[in-house]
Design an enzyme around this catalytic site. Structure first.
Site, short mmCIF file in Angstrom:
data_model
loop_
_atom_site.label_atom_id
_atom_site.label_comp_id
_atom_site.label_asym_id
_atom_site.label_seq_id
_atom_site.Cartn_x
_atom_site.Cartn_y
_atom_site.Cartn_z
CE LYS A 191 8.62 21.72 -47.88
NZ LYS A 191 8.24 21.85 -46.52
C1 LIG Z 1 7.44 21.49 -45.28
C2 LIG Z 1 6.38 22.31 -44.66
C3 LIG Z 1 6.41 22.62 -43.29
C4 LIG Z 1 7.38 22.02 -42.34
O1 LIG Z 1 8.68 22.31 -42.63
P1 LIG Z 1 9.86 21.50 -41.85
O2 LIG Z 1 11.05 22.34 -42.19
O3 LIG Z 1 9.90 20.15 -42.47
O4 LIG Z 1 9.54 21.49 -40.42
C5 LIG Z 1 5.44 23.46 -42.80
N1 LIG Z 1 4.47 23.95 -43.59
C6 LIG Z 1 4.40 23.65 -44.91
C7 LIG Z 1 3.31 24.24 -45.72
C8 LIG Z 1 5.34 22.81 -45.48
O5 LIG Z 1 5.26 22.48 -46.76
#
Ligand SMILES: *Cc1c(COP(=O)(O)O)cnc(C)c1O
Length: 389
Positions: A191
């Site tokens: 991210k």
């Molecule tokens: C990465 C992501 C998640 C989940 O995030 P985690 O921190 O890995 O649990 C949820 N929604 C979207 C749109 C994502 O890209």
């Protein structure tokens, strides 16, 4: 595989290592001052009253739904063109996800029009996702929520630092994640800012914040930190809680990453624009979000291939050139588990179209202009050669 240009790469260095070392030296490694500071800083950066750090965004979404009292018999409307965690979090509560289609081939966000068509007496929440960091049409979504008395949760996993330009409120700029009732962010490794695993809930609502804080840590009334400091020596359990806490090493990492967020989002924007300039005149490639206004966090760079281009072939070719790509997303409603579970005949033609034709090209702050050139040249080469047969 050793990629020439990977899909993403981390911006982690000495500062992060030092911050983590300081935490380890302090010997207080979970739920302490550093986590509190990270919560405060992140909330402030996003214009939210409360920030609650958690172990990941999936947990954040789960807690958000629990705080709103969502459970069995309830329906939550969300996009299908998202990561599966968005819908999984709804299933964890016993509620049912109801999928809405996207706006069109330019705006890949969930369609307010389709959301409204799926509302019935069981509907409790609209759960939106700001795809690639481009804010959804929050004016319309909030209007619908008010009209039908629904809650709004923002899955802002892609969107730290993004801002929505409200047309209703005379171009007022609003930080993504704070427009609805509760916002959820992810700090997973790919991210825009990362703690390895991690997440954050933001809200302006005191009651939701209290509930989420308590449910994050076993439903207990006092925190480890308070007991340690002698602020309390006993506790009660007032909810069925979870252990969704973040540790101090991750919070320390998050604080450093947060400082880099603006600079890195700017860099992403620059690379996005460069891609756009260079790919714009290629007939077989469509770039979504060209009509967007506001501030995106430019989390990923998605393109849509024209009907006649074979996606597997295209991806395979880029692979031979050392270019890593991905797909955002295989629609959730087409996954075997979801098909079997929901047994619905969802009609989401635009989501399915994007699910078939989308390719995500590399985008990360440390990418060079040369890398964009190389990728665009490779795309052009593929298209030139594939035209001959
Ligand atoms: C990465 C992501 C998640 C989940 O995030 P985690 O921190 O890995 O649990 C949820 N929604 C979207 C749109 C994502 O890209």
């Amino acid at each position: 595989m050793n990629w020439k240009v990977p899909l993403f790469d981390l911006d982690i260095g000495k500062e992060e290592i030092e911050a983590i070392s300081r935490v380890i030296d302090s010997k207080w490694i979970s739920m302490g001052q550093v986590t509190r500071e990270f919560e405060r800083e992140f909330a402030q950066r996003h214009g939210a009253k409360h920030g609650i750090a958690v172990c990941n965004c999936t947990a954040a979404l789960h807690l958000a739904l629990k705080a709103l009292g969502i459970g069995k018999g309830d329906e939550v409307i969300c996009p299908s063109l998202t990561f599966v965690a968005t819908a999984n979090s709804i299933l964890y509560t016993g509620a049912t996800p109801v999928f809405a289609d996207i706006v069109d081939k330019d705006n890949l966000n969930v369609s307010p029009y389709d959301i409204e068509s799926k509302i019935n007496e069981k509907t409790k929440v609209i759960l939106v996702v700001h795809y690639a960091g481009f804010p959804c049409d929050m004016d319309r979504i909030m209007e619908i929520a008010r009209k039908y008395n629904l809650f709004v949760i923002e899955d802002a996993a892609h969107a730290p630092g993004a801002e929505y330009y409200s047309k209703k409120r005379k171009g007022k700029r609003e930080k993504v994640g704070t427009i609805g009732d509760i916002g959820c962010f992810s700090f997973f490794s790919n991210k825009n800012m990362t703690t390895g695993e991690g997440g954050m809930v933001v809200t302006n609502n005191d009651e939701f914040a209290d509930k989420i804080r308590i449910m994050r840590s076993h439903g207990m009334t006092s925190l480890t930190w308070d007991r340690y400091k002698g602020l309390s020596y006993n506790y009660d359990v007032i909810e069925l809680g979870f252990n969704y806490r973040m540790d101090e090493m991750r919070a320390a990492l998050g604080l450093v990453q947060l400082k880099k967020l603006d600079k890195n989002n700017e860099r992403r924007k620059k690379l996005w624009k460069l891609y756009k300039e260079k790919l714009n005149d290629i007939e077989e490639v469509n770039i979504p979000f060209l009509k967007f206004s506001g501030i995106s966090s430019y989390h990923i760079f998605p393109i849509l291939l024209s009907q006649k281009i074979n996606r597997e072939d295209f991806i395979q070719y880029l692979r031979t050139k050392g270019i890593q790509t991905s797909i955002h997303y295989p629609p959730i409603h087409l996954f075997s588990y979801y098909k079997k579970l929901l047994r619905s005949n969802d009609n989401l033609p635009l989501t399915e179209y994007v699910g078939r034709k989308e390719v995500t090209l590399p985008l990360f702050p440390a990418m060079r202009e040369d890398d964009v050139d190389y990728i665009v040249k490779s795309v052009k080469n593929y298209l030139k050669n594939s035209k001959s047969f």
